[in-house]
Design a protein around this motif. Structure first.
Motif, mmCIF file in Angstrom:
data_model
loop_
_atom_site.group_PDB
_atom_site.id
_atom_site.type_symbol
_atom_site.label_atom_id
_atom_site.label_comp_id
_atom_site.label_asym_id
_atom_site.label_seq_id
_atom_site.Cartn_x
_atom_site.Cartn_y
_atom_site.Cartn_z
ATOM 1 N N LEU A 195 0.825 -1.209 0.000
ATOM 2 C CA LEU A 195 0.000 0.000 0.000
ATOM 3 C C LEU A 195 0.856 1.255 0.000
ATOM 4 O O LEU A 195 0.525 2.240 -0.651
ATOM 5 N N THR A 232 -2.125 -5.732 -4.777
ATOM 6 C CA THR A 232 -2.866 -6.486 -5.788
ATOM 7 C C THR A 232 -2.809 -7.982 -5.504
ATOM 8 O O THR A 232 -2.673 -8.785 -6.407
ATOM 9 N N HIS A 241 3.643 1.594 -1.375
ATOM 10 C CA HIS A 241 4.338 1.723 -2.653
ATOM 11 C C HIS A 241 3.392 1.726 -3.834
ATOM 12 O O HIS A 241 3.734 1.278 -4.923
ATOM 13 N N GLY A 242 2.163 2.199 -3.627
ATOM 14 C CA GLY A 242 1.269 2.401 -4.758
ATOM 15 C C GLY A 242 0.012 1.568 -4.783
ATOM 16 O O GLY A 242 -0.943 1.942 -5.427
ATOM 17 N N GLY A 243 -0.003 0.429 -4.141
ATOM 18 C CA GLY A 243 -1.230 -0.373 -4.132
ATOM 19 C C GLY A 243 -0.951 -1.848 -3.981
ATOM 20 O O GLY A 243 0.097 -2.336 -4.397
ATOM 21 N N VAL A 278 -5.798 0.515 -2.459
ATOM 22 C CA VAL A 278 -4.894 1.640 -2.247
ATOM 23 C C VAL A 278 -5.299 2.353 -0.971
ATOM 24 O O VAL A 278 -6.407 2.178 -0.467
#
Length: 61
Positions: free
Chosen positions: A9, A15, A11-13, A59
């Motif tokens: 989270l 998945t 570092h961008g999201g 995110v």
């Protein structure tokens, strides 16, 4: 769950698939799903779409 998702989270999201989180944490699939639902409901994370395989992209709000 939050500790598992935190690095991604930040570092961008995140998945991750439920199965992947379950295998890495030792939690049942139901427990992972319920934990993710709680994080979404409480506003700790938000949806930002889906990956091509259907995994949600989480995110920070």
């Amino acid at each position: 769950m939050a500790a598992y998702l935190a690095p991604a989270l930040l570092h961008g999201g995140a998945t991750y698939r439920v199965e992947e989180i379950s295998a890495d944490t030792g939690l049942s699939h139901k427990r992972v799903h319920d934990s993710l639902d709680l994080l979404f409901e409480r506003g700790c994370v938000r949806h930002a779409g889906h990956t091509p395989d259907g995994s949600p992209i989480c995110v920070l709000p």
